[in-house]
Design a protein around this motif. Structure first.
Motif, PDB file in Angstrom:
ATOM      1  N   SER A  28       0.834  -1.205   0.000  1.00  0.00           N
ATOM      2  CA  SER A  28       0.000   0.000   0.000  1.00  0.00           C
ATOM      3  C   SER A  28       0.870   1.257   0.000  1.00  0.00           C
ATOM      4  CB  SER A  28      -0.924  -0.007   1.226  1.00  0.00           C
ATOM      5  OG  SER A  28      -1.681   1.179   1.288  1.00  0.00           O
ATOM      6  N   LYS A  29       1.936   1.231   0.761  1.00  0.00           N
ATOM      7  CA  LYS A  29       2.864   2.371   0.811  1.00  0.00           C
ATOM      8  C   LYS A  29       3.573   2.551  -0.539  1.00  0.00           C
ATOM      9  CE  LYS A  29       3.391   4.133   4.243  1.00  0.00           C
ATOM     10  NZ  LYS A  29       2.713   5.297   4.867  1.00  0.00           N
ATOM     11  N   ILE A  30       3.921   1.453  -1.164  1.00  0.00           N
ATOM     12  CA  ILE A  30       4.565   1.511  -2.478  1.00  0.00           C
ATOM     13  C   ILE A  30       3.605   2.083  -3.521  1.00  0.00           C
ATOM     14  CG2 ILE A  30       5.433   0.055  -4.369  1.00  0.00           C
ATOM     15  CD1 ILE A  30       6.669  -1.707  -2.083  1.00  0.00           C
ATOM     16  N   PHE A  31       2.340   1.699  -3.419  1.00  0.00           N
ATOM     17  CA  PHE A  31       1.340   2.232  -4.356  1.00  0.00           C
ATOM     18  C   PHE A  31       1.166   3.743  -4.175  1.00  0.00           C
ATOM     19  CE2 PHE A  31      -0.865  -2.157  -4.463  1.00  0.00           C
ATOM     20  CZ  PHE A  31       0.095  -2.619  -5.333  1.00  0.00           C
ATOM     21  N   GLN A  32       1.342   4.209  -2.962  1.00  0.00           N
ATOM     22  CA  GLN A  32       1.306   5.656  -2.723  1.00  0.00           C
ATOM     23  C   GLN A  32       2.463   6.349  -3.449  1.00  0.00           C
ATOM     24  OE1 GLN A  32       0.707   6.976   1.446  1.00  0.00           O
ATOM     25  NE2 GLN A  32      -0.018   4.909   1.875  1.00  0.00           N
ATOM     26  N   VAL A  33       3.604   5.681  -3.484  1.00  0.00           N
ATOM     27  CA  VAL A  33       4.757   6.226  -4.222  1.00  0.00           C
ATOM     28  C   VAL A  33       4.417   6.352  -5.704  1.00  0.00           C
ATOM     29  CG1 VAL A  33       7.141   5.804  -4.936  1.00  0.00           C
ATOM     30  CG2 VAL A  33       6.464   5.343  -2.573  1.00  0.00           C
ATOM     31  N   LEU A 134       1.828   3.067 -16.055  1.00  0.00           N
ATOM     32  CA  LEU A 134       2.392   2.514 -14.823  1.00  0.00           C
ATOM     33  C   LEU A 134       1.331   2.507 -13.717  1.00  0.00           C
ATOM     34  CD1 LEU A 134       5.236   1.526 -13.725  1.00  0.00           C
ATOM     35  CD2 LEU A 134       5.384   3.780 -12.661  1.00  0.00           C
ATOM     36  N   VAL A 135       0.549   3.569 -13.638  1.00  0.00           N
ATOM     37  CA  VAL A 135      -0.541   3.633 -12.647  1.00  0.00           C
ATOM     38  C   VAL A 135      -1.582   2.557 -12.955  1.00  0.00           C
ATOM     39  CG1 VAL A 135      -2.433   5.046 -11.751  1.00  0.00           C
ATOM     40  CG2 VAL A 135      -0.183   6.077 -12.129  1.00  0.00           C
ATOM     41  N   GLU A 136      -1.863   2.359 -14.240  1.00  0.00           N
ATOM     42  CA  GLU A 136      -2.799   1.307 -14.644  1.00  0.00           C
ATOM     43  C   GLU A 136      -2.273  -0.070 -14.233  1.00  0.00           C
ATOM     44  OE1 GLU A 136      -4.756  -0.405 -18.791  1.00  0.00           O
ATOM     45  OE2 GLU A 136      -4.013   1.672 -18.727  1.00  0.00           O
ATOM     46  N   GLU A 137      -0.968  -0.275 -14.403  1.00  0.00           N
ATOM     47  CA  GLU A 137      -0.359  -1.542 -13.992  1.00  0.00           C
ATOM     48  C   GLU A 137      -0.423  -1.703 -12.472  1.00  0.00           C
ATOM     49  OE1 GLU A 137       3.790  -4.106 -14.580  1.00  0.00           O
ATOM     50  OE2 GLU A 137       3.719  -1.998 -15.143  1.00  0.00           O
ATOM     51  N   LYS A 138      -0.210  -0.605 -11.773  1.00  0.00           N
ATOM     52  CA  LYS A 138      -0.312  -0.626 -10.306  1.00  0.00           C
ATOM     53  C   LYS A 138      -1.714  -1.044  -9.858  1.00  0.00           C
ATOM     54  CE  LYS A 138      -1.651   2.870  -8.264  1.00  0.00           C
ATOM     55  NZ  LYS A 138      -2.934   3.416  -7.728  1.00  0.00           N
ATOM     56  N   CYS A 140      -3.790  -2.846 -11.516  1.00  0.00           N
ATOM     57  CA  CYS A 140      -3.949  -4.259 -11.849  1.00  0.00           C
ATOM     58  C   CYS A 140      -3.219  -5.137 -10.828  1.00  0.00           C
ATOM     59  CB  CYS A 140      -3.413  -4.520 -13.247  1.00  0.00           C
ATOM     60  SG  CYS A 140      -4.016  -6.059 -13.970  1.00  0.00           S
ATOM     61  N   LEU A 141      -2.047  -4.711 -10.397  1.00  0.00           N
ATOM     62  CA  LEU A 141      -1.312  -5.450  -9.366  1.00  0.00           C
ATOM     63  C   LEU A 141      -2.092  -5.460  -8.059  1.00  0.00           C
ATOM     64  CD1 LEU A 141       1.156  -6.939  -8.295  1.00  0.00           C
ATOM     65  CD2 LEU A 141       2.291  -4.734  -7.985  1.00  0.00           C
ATOM     66  N   LYS A 142      -2.737  -4.358  -7.746  1.00  0.00           N
ATOM     67  CA  LYS A 142      -3.560  -4.290  -6.537  1.00  0.00           C
ATOM     68  C   LYS A 142      -4.694  -5.322  -6.607  1.00  0.00           C
ATOM     69  CE  LYS A 142      -5.976  -1.058  -3.494  1.00  0.00           C
ATOM     70  NZ  LYS A 142      -7.087  -1.998  -3.218  1.00  0.00           N
ATOM     71  N   LYS A 143      -5.285  -5.460  -7.787  1.00  0.00           N
ATOM     72  CA  LYS A 143      -6.340  -6.465  -7.959  1.00  0.00           C
ATOM     73  C   LYS A 143      -5.771  -7.883  -7.822  1.00  0.00           C
ATOM     74  CE  LYS A 143      -9.208  -3.586 -10.986  1.00  0.00           C
ATOM     75  NZ  LYS A 143      -9.726  -3.408 -12.370  1.00  0.00           N
ATOM     76  N   LYS A 156      -5.268 -14.930 -13.547  1.00  0.00           N
ATOM     77  CA  LYS A 156      -5.835 -14.008 -14.534  1.00  0.00           C
ATOM     78  C   LYS A 156      -5.328 -12.588 -14.308  1.00  0.00           C
ATOM     79  CE  LYS A 156     -10.210 -11.999 -16.053  1.00  0.00           C
ATOM     80  NZ  LYS A 156     -11.683 -11.953 -15.829  1.00  0.00           N
ATOM     81  N   MET A 157      -5.337 -12.135 -13.051  1.00  0.00           N
ATOM     82  CA  MET A 157      -4.919 -10.768 -12.752  1.00  0.00           C
ATOM     83  C   MET A 157      -3.420 -10.595 -12.972  1.00  0.00           C
ATOM     84  SD  MET A 157      -7.785  -9.586 -12.302  1.00  0.00           S
ATOM     85  CE  MET A 157      -7.026  -7.982 -12.392  1.00  0.00           C
ATOM     86  N   ALA A 158      -2.627 -11.626 -12.665  1.00  0.00           N
ATOM     87  CA  ALA A 158      -1.178 -11.559 -12.893  1.00  0.00           C
ATOM     88  C   ALA A 158      -0.880 -11.447 -14.390  1.00  0.00           C
ATOM     89  CB  ALA A 158      -0.494 -12.793 -12.309  1.00  0.00           C
ATOM     90  N   GLU A 159      -1.659 -12.150 -15.201  1.00  0.00           N
ATOM     91  CA  GLU A 159      -1.466 -12.083 -16.650  1.00  0.00           C
ATOM     92  C   GLU A 159      -1.815 -10.701 -17.197  1.00  0.00           C
ATOM     93  OE1 GLU A 159      -3.851 -15.304 -18.001  1.00  0.00           O
ATOM     94  OE2 GLU A 159      -2.290 -16.828 -17.660  1.00  0.00           O
ATOM     95  N   GLU A 160      -2.833 -10.062 -16.626  1.00  0.00           N
ATOM     96  CA  GLU A 160      -3.191  -8.704 -17.043  1.00  0.00           C
ATOM     97  C   GLU A 160      -2.075  -7.720 -16.673  1.00  0.00           C
ATOM     98  OE1 GLU A 160      -7.059  -7.253 -16.107  1.00  0.00           O
ATOM     99  OE2 GLU A 160      -8.052  -9.146 -16.606  1.00  0.00           O
ATOM    100  N   THR A 161      -1.486  -7.904 -15.501  1.00  0.00           N
ATOM    101  CA  THR A 161      -0.350  -7.078 -15.085  1.00  0.00           C
ATOM    102  C   THR A 161       0.799  -7.235 -16.064  1.00  0.00           C
ATOM    103  OG1 THR A 161      -0.995  -7.402 -12.761  1.00  0.00           O
ATOM    104  CG2 THR A 161       1.219  -6.555 -13.168  1.00  0.00           C
ATOM    105  N   GLU A 162       1.040  -8.473 -16.486  1.00  0.00           N
ATOM    106  CA  GLU A 162       2.122  -8.758 -17.437  1.00  0.00           C
ATOM    107  C   GLU A 162       1.874  -8.080 -18.783  1.00  0.00           C
ATOM    108  OE1 GLU A 162       4.303 -12.653 -19.498  1.00  0.00           O
ATOM    109  OE2 GLU A 162       2.726 -12.914 -17.993  1.00  0.00           O
ATOM    110  N   ARG A 163       0.634  -8.070 -19.246  1.00  0.00           N
ATOM    111  CA  ARG A 163       0.311  -7.452 -20.541  1.00  0.00           C
ATOM    112  C   ARG A 163       0.584  -5.942 -20.520  1.00  0.00           C
ATOM    113  NH1 ARG A 163      -3.752 -11.508 -20.906  1.00  0.00           N
ATOM    114  NH2 ARG A 163      -5.247 -10.256 -19.759  1.00  0.00           N
ATOM    115  N   ILE A 164       0.243  -5.303 -19.409  1.00  0.00           N
ATOM    116  CA  ILE A 164       0.500  -3.864 -19.302  1.00  0.00           C
ATOM    117  C   ILE A 164       1.998  -3.597 -19.289  1.00  0.00           C
ATOM    118  CG2 ILE A 164       0.173  -1.779 -17.900  1.00  0.00           C
ATOM    119  CD1 ILE A 164      -2.439  -3.049 -16.877  1.00  0.00           C
ATOM    120  N   GLU A 165       2.763  -4.456 -18.603  1.00  0.00           N
ATOM    121  CA  GLU A 165       4.231  -4.308 -18.575  1.00  0.00           C
ATOM    122  C   GLU A 165       4.803  -4.387 -19.985  1.00  0.00           C
ATOM    123  OE1 GLU A 165       8.303  -5.198 -18.814  1.00  0.00           O
ATOM    124  OE2 GLU A 165       6.756  -6.700 -19.280  1.00  0.00           O
TER     125      GLU A 165
END
Length: 225
Positions: A28-33, A134-138, A140-143, A156-165
């Motif tokens: 959560s703190k990293i997402f704030q960054v 990057l915010v969109e990927e963040k 997705c990582l939160k999900k 499924k959510m990890a794969e979506e994170t990978e696609r954004i990367e």
């Protein structure tokens, strides 16, 4: 054989829940960054050097707070009884995730050494675009984290994170080409070189988000979620 109600198993589960909760606080703190870095880039694009300076301080403070949470988690792992495999997974999760904040802090510091007024608008727009992704990927990582906690579809959510990367990586290549072309005729090497390095940091932060999602996916598989 010990039943599922055995006190040792119950304590082990409670201990894991406490540590996973601390990992949530760390992420959560990293997402704030990440969100604060987005604010920084928007001010940078607007040539607002003064606000960039203050936001850089906030990013540095948040990164330091995340680092302290990481150290507390490591200390817990050293004191509490954990299976070595579980211990290794959690260590990988917090150290990889911590690098997200470290890369964005580094990108911020490098951009402070540049003069935004002299950076071409198309390059600043590129910085803004890659940061929004990057915010969109963040998000997705939160999900992905939420799915892990709720025993949902982590894969499924990890794969979506990978696609954004992958999209960010493609955008990075194009943006670097623009920066290098600009640098061919620009008189100050420090400006375009720092921007180039900052772009690499942003992409590295994106890589670590994907790696964090990969760790969560592996943890979910081992727990048969």
């Amino acid at each position: 054989m010990l039943g599922s109600g055995h006190i040792g198993i119950w304590l082990s589960r409670q201990t894991e829940k406490e540590v996973i909760s601390s990992c949530e606080d760390h992420l959560s703190k990293i997402f704030q960054v990440v969100d604060k870095f987005k604010e920084f880039i928007e001010k940078y694009v607007d040539n607002n050097a003064e606000d960039c300076h203050y936001l850089a301080i906030e990013i540095s403070n948040l990164e330091r707070e995340a680092d302290q949470i990481k150290e507390n988690i490591i200390e817990k792992l050293m004191k509490l009884l954990f299976h070595p495999m579980d211990q290794d997974e959690i260590m990988r999760l917090v150290t990889i995730a911590d690098d997200i904040a470290a890369h964005l802090k580094s990108a911020t510091r490098k951009l402070l050494y540049t003069t935004p007024q002299e950076v071409p608008n198309h390059i600043k727009d590129g910085l803004k675009s890659i940061t929004h992704l990057l915010v969109e990927e963040k998000n997705c990582l939160k999900k992905t984290i939420d799915a892990f906690i709720s025993k949902g579809d982590v894969k499924k959510m990890a794969e979506e994170t990978e696609r954004i990367e992958e999209t960010i990586d493609d955008l990075r290549v194009d943006l670097l080409a623009q920066v290098l072309k600009w640098g061919d005729n620009y008189r100050y090497i420090s400006n375009w070189l720092m921007i180039k390095e900052a772009i690499e940091n942003i992409e590295s932060a994106s890589d670590e988000m994907e790696n964090t999602a990969d760790v969560l996916r592996a943890m979910a598989i081992l727990r048969k979620y």
